[in-house]
Design an enzyme around this catalytic site. Structure first.
Site, PDB file in Angstrom:
ATOM      1  N   HIS A  16       0.846  -0.761  -0.379  1.00  0.00           N
ATOM      2  CA  HIS A  16       0.132  -0.452   0.207  1.00  0.00           C
ATOM      3  C   HIS A  16       0.577   1.105   0.012  1.00  0.00           C
ATOM      4  O   HIS A  16       1.026   1.525   1.095  1.00  0.00           O
ATOM      5  CB  HIS A  16      -0.479   0.591   1.052  1.00  0.00           C
ATOM      6  CG  HIS A  16      -1.951  -1.394   1.570  1.00  0.00           C
ATOM      7  ND1 HIS A  16      -2.405  -1.944   2.120  1.00  0.00           N
ATOM      8  CD2 HIS A  16      -2.611  -1.104  -0.068  1.00  0.00           C
ATOM      9  CE1 HIS A  16      -3.826  -2.332   1.722  1.00  0.00           C
ATOM     10  NE2 HIS A  16      -3.844  -2.372   0.264  1.00  0.00           N
ATOM     11  N   HIS A  60       1.255  -9.003   0.955  1.00  0.00           N
ATOM     12  CA  HIS A  60       0.168  -9.314   2.098  1.00  0.00           C
ATOM     13  C   HIS A  60      -0.295 -10.741   1.537  1.00  0.00           C
ATOM     14  O   HIS A  60      -1.016 -11.022   2.211  1.00  0.00           O
ATOM     15  CB  HIS A  60      -0.824  -8.313   1.119  1.00  0.00           C
ATOM     16  CG  HIS A  60      -1.135  -7.161   1.450  1.00  0.00           C
ATOM     17  ND1 HIS A  60      -0.730  -6.215   0.502  1.00  0.00           N
ATOM     18  CD2 HIS A  60      -0.494  -5.967   3.053  1.00  0.00           C
ATOM     19  CE1 HIS A  60       0.042  -4.786   1.188  1.00  0.00           C
ATOM     20  NE2 HIS A  60      -0.559  -5.076   2.585  1.00  0.00           N
ATOM     21  N   HIS A 116      -8.710  -5.725   4.855  1.00  0.00           N
ATOM     22  CA  HIS A 116      -7.406  -6.126   4.139  1.00  0.00           C
ATOM     23  C   HIS A 116      -6.798  -6.938   3.618  1.00  0.00           C
ATOM     24  O   HIS A 116      -6.854  -8.289   3.675  1.00  0.00           O
ATOM     25  CB  HIS A 116      -6.431  -6.381   6.136  1.00  0.00           C
ATOM     26  CG  HIS A 116      -5.382  -5.184   5.522  1.00  0.00           C
ATOM     27  ND1 HIS A 116      -3.803  -5.901   5.117  1.00  0.00           N
ATOM     28  CD2 HIS A 116      -4.671  -4.894   6.039  1.00  0.00           C
ATOM     29  CE1 HIS A 116      -3.031  -5.607   5.358  1.00  0.00           C
ATOM     30  NE2 HIS A 116      -3.315  -4.008   5.984  1.00  0.00           N
ATOM     31  N   GLU A 152      -4.254  -8.947   3.168  1.00  0.00           N
ATOM     32  CA  GLU A 152      -3.647  -9.915   4.413  1.00  0.00           C
ATOM     33  C   GLU A 152      -4.484 -11.123   5.009  1.00  0.00           C
ATOM     34  O   GLU A 152      -4.314 -12.025   4.983  1.00  0.00           O
ATOM     35  CB  GLU A 152      -2.803  -9.268   4.924  1.00  0.00           C
ATOM     36  CG  GLU A 152      -1.720 -10.319   5.818  1.00  0.00           C
ATOM     37  CD  GLU A 152      -1.206  -9.679   7.449  1.00  0.00           C
ATOM     38  OE1 GLU A 152      -1.365 -10.274   8.413  1.00  0.00           O
ATOM     39  OE2 GLU A 152      -0.664  -8.612   7.209  1.00  0.00           O
ATOM     40  N   THR A 196      -1.353  -9.397  11.065  1.00  0.00           N
ATOM     41  CA  THR A 196       0.684  -8.808  11.209  1.00  0.00           C
ATOM     42  C   THR A 196       0.813  -7.665  11.368  1.00  0.00           C
ATOM     43  O   THR A 196       1.575  -6.536  12.537  1.00  0.00           O
ATOM     44  CB  THR A 196       2.030  -9.763  10.510  1.00  0.00           C
ATOM     45  OG1 THR A 196       1.042  -8.489   8.729  1.00  0.00           O
ATOM     46  CG2 THR A 196       1.730 -10.772  10.015  1.00  0.00           C
ATOM     47  N   CYS A 240       4.034  -8.431  13.775  1.00  0.00           N
ATOM     48  CA  CYS A 240       4.543  -7.996  13.564  1.00  0.00           C
ATOM     49  C   CYS A 240       5.955  -7.041  14.064  1.00  0.00           C
ATOM     50  O   CYS A 240       5.426  -5.873  14.313  1.00  0.00           O
ATOM     51  CB  CYS A 240       4.798  -7.272  11.559  1.00  0.00           C
ATOM     52  SG  CYS A 240       6.853  -6.870  11.595  1.00  0.00           S
ATOM     53  N   SER A 256       5.518  -0.166   4.625  1.00  0.00           N
ATOM     54  CA  SER A 256       5.180  -0.572   3.722  1.00  0.00           C
ATOM     55  C   SER A 256       7.059   0.712   2.611  1.00  0.00           C
ATOM     56  O   SER A 256       5.832   1.406   1.303  1.00  0.00           O
ATOM     57  CB  SER A 256       4.141  -0.394   2.901  1.00  0.00           C
ATOM     58  OG  SER A 256       3.587   0.753   2.757  1.00  0.00           O
TER      59      SER A 256
END
Length: 272
Positions: free
Chosen positions: A37, A67, A117, A119, A154, A182, A255
């Site tokens: 993104h 993702h 989302h 992911e 994450t 994450c 990102s």
């Protein structure tokens, strides 16, 4: 004065995906959907001949975005002998593997995260799209059965996620939970928060649709006046609003590549 936190910008998974994309710029390749993104990154990739496509092109090498994608997508690629490179973030890949294993073992999979989302959508595709998607405490009412296996998007807000997990544990007996947040994002947030406490302004660089960038902005904005910038135009508009003689902190979402951060810092420095 400009200040940077100890941790900021792209994580290992994002860096890996970006490197894979640029390494294939002359290889008749394209990225399936948005690699990350980050609008500025996508524009730069297009300049270098790598486009993000919303359809799988059978005549091109396909790069799977950071993702990730569903199991069904990988099966389609394999069954049609379409060449591809899997640039899924390794942390996301681990979550997909955990989901698949526990789904096969008979668990009811719960994914805590933003329902729309990419992911989360991809991860749901590793349990036949049967996961219970939880975005807030109210959504817990959608859980009807026990024997739960819980993972977290994450890049989701860890504090919010753990509140949801604790509430689920109060209501259900058989709950297995693995914290899949994450750590790089957590470090980014902690570092940004500490810096923001001493700043007059914080500028958060990242895509307007980036979940982790928005979370980073929210963390900073609690400490000082903060701005989320997704383009050079955004940044130039922000520079008109702030007093350049005061302390300016700069951070970036997971990102946002280093070359973009450096470019934006140069723009700010020329105006300070």
């Amino acid at each position: 004065m400009i200040y940077l936190p100890k941790h900021y910008g792209t994580c290992f998974g994002s860096n890996r995906a970006i490197e894979i994309a640029y390494a294939n710029k002359n290889q008749n390749a394209c990225i399936y959907k948005e690699i990350l993104h980050n609008e500025e990154l996508i524009k730069d990739l297009e300049i270098n001949g790598i486009k993000c496509e919303n359809e799988i092109k059978k005549d091109k090498k396909i790069i799977i975005r950071a993702h990730g994608e569903s199991l069904e997508t990988f099966e389609y690629l394999d069954n049609n002998n379409i060449e591809y490179i899997d640039a899924t973030c390794p942390n996301v890949k681990k979550v997909q593997k955990l989901i698949r294993e526990h789904f096969v073992w008979g668990y009811n999979v719960v994914i805590i995260g933003k329902k729309n989302h990419p992911e989360v959508i991809a991860e749901n595709g590793w349990c036949n799209n049967k996961a219970i998607l939880i975005e807030n405490l109210i959504d817990i009412d959608n859980i009807k059965d026990d024997n739960l296996f819980i993972v977290i998007q994450t890049t989701f807000n860890e504090k919010k996620a753990l509140e949801i997990v604790n509430e689920i544990k109060k209501r259900f007996e058989k709950v297995k939970f693995i914290n899949t947040i994450c750590k790089a994002q957590t470090l980014n947030q902690i570092s940004a928060k500490e810096l923001a406490k001493d700043m007059d302004y914080m500028i958060v660089i990242g895509g307007s649709k980036s979940s982790n960038t928005k979370e980073l902005f929210n963390v900073c904005n609690l400490e000082c006046k903060s701005f989320l910038v997704s383009s050079k135009e955004d940044l130039l508009n922000v520079m008109k609003e702030i007093d350049v003689n005061k302390k300016i902190g700069i951070t970036a979402g997971a990102s946002t590549p280093q070359f973009q951060v450096k470019e934006y810092i140069n723009i700010i420095e020329k105006r300070c």
